[in-house]
Design a protein around this motif. Structure first.
Motif, short mmCIF file in Angstrom:
data_model
loop_
_atom_site.label_atom_id
_atom_site.label_comp_id
_atom_site.label_asym_id
_atom_site.label_seq_id
_atom_site.Cartn_x
_atom_site.Cartn_y
_atom_site.Cartn_z
N VAL A 252 45.12 21.69 60.39
CA VAL A 252 43.98 20.84 60.73
C VAL A 252 44.43 19.45 61.12
O VAL A 252 44.18 18.98 62.22
CB VAL A 252 43.00 20.75 59.54
CG1 VAL A 252 41.89 19.77 59.82
CG2 VAL A 252 42.44 22.11 59.20
N ASN A 253 45.10 18.75 60.22
CA ASN A 253 45.43 17.34 60.42
C ASN A 253 46.77 17.16 61.11
O ASN A 253 47.76 17.76 60.72
CB ASN A 253 45.47 16.61 59.08
CG ASN A 253 44.10 16.50 58.47
OD1 ASN A 253 43.19 16.02 59.10
ND2 ASN A 253 43.96 16.95 57.24
N ASN A 254 46.76 16.33 62.11
CA ASN A 254 47.94 15.82 62.79
C ASN A 254 48.77 16.88 63.51
O ASN A 254 49.13 16.69 64.65
CB ASN A 254 48.82 15.02 61.83
CG ASN A 254 48.04 13.87 61.24
OD1 ASN A 254 47.22 13.27 61.91
ND2 ASN A 254 48.26 13.59 59.98
N GLU A 255 49.10 18.00 62.88
CA GLU A 255 49.92 18.99 63.56
C GLU A 255 49.15 19.75 64.63
O GLU A 255 49.73 20.33 65.53
CB GLU A 255 50.51 19.98 62.55
CG GLU A 255 51.49 19.32 61.61
CD GLU A 255 52.05 20.28 60.60
OE1 GLU A 255 52.07 21.50 60.86
OE2 GLU A 255 52.49 19.81 59.55
N GLY A 256 47.84 19.76 64.53
CA GLY A 256 47.02 20.38 65.57
C GLY A 256 47.30 21.85 65.76
O GLY A 256 47.60 22.30 66.86
N GLY A 257 47.20 22.62 64.70
CA GLY A 257 47.44 24.05 64.80
C GLY A 257 46.30 24.77 65.50
O GLY A 257 45.16 24.32 65.50
#
Length: 150
Positions: free
Chosen positions: A81-86
């Protein structure tokens, strides 16, 4: 009985053979979307039944779709979800394990900060600098919207 075991038993009783969710994350948010529910003997996609599963300690009735969505959101390794943008797909197969759920994740992670076309998010200041001549077109627009008296 743990939640995965309970949900597995319920999905098997409903004859649901596979559930597919898509995940899309990035920045500070993530979205899970139910894509498909497949029932035994019926290959056409169906909706997931909105049935109550249990009552929480605070007295809230918890329903099947909500509980499955929570399990799906927690299934991938890493912070999708956050920052890594999976992004990717999660499959739930209740008949592969008789005591719970088989959950398969096919997730990809973007490079840090790579969330697509960053140019769309850039701020562009098209306002004229104070004292700069706006020209006749700008004045005509202002008159039409009522910002400047004619």
């Amino acid at each position: 009985m743990e939640m995965a075991e309970r949900l597995g038993a319920i999905l098997r009783a409903l004859q649901i053979t596979e559930i597919e969710y898509s995940l899309s994350g990035g920045g500070d948010s993530g979205e899970t979307t139910l894509e498909r529910v497949t029932y035994s003997g019926d290959p056409l996609a169906h909706d997931l039944p909105d049935i109550p599963i249990f009552i929480s300690d605070r007295g809230e009735i918890r329903h099947l779709p909500e509980l499955l969505e929570n399990i799906v959101a927690d299934a991938p390794e890493g912070d999708w979800v956050n920052n890594e943008g999976g992004y990717g797909t999660v499959y739930i197969r209740p008949f592969e394990d008789e005591e719970g759920l088989t959950i398969e994740c096919d997730i990809s992670y973007r490079e840090d900060g790579d969330y697509g076309d960053d140019d769309e998010d850039e701020f562009v200041d098209d306002d004229p600098i104070d004292g700069e001549d706006d020209g006749p077109l700008a004045l005509a627009v202002e008159v039409l919207v009522g910002e400047v008296a004619p």
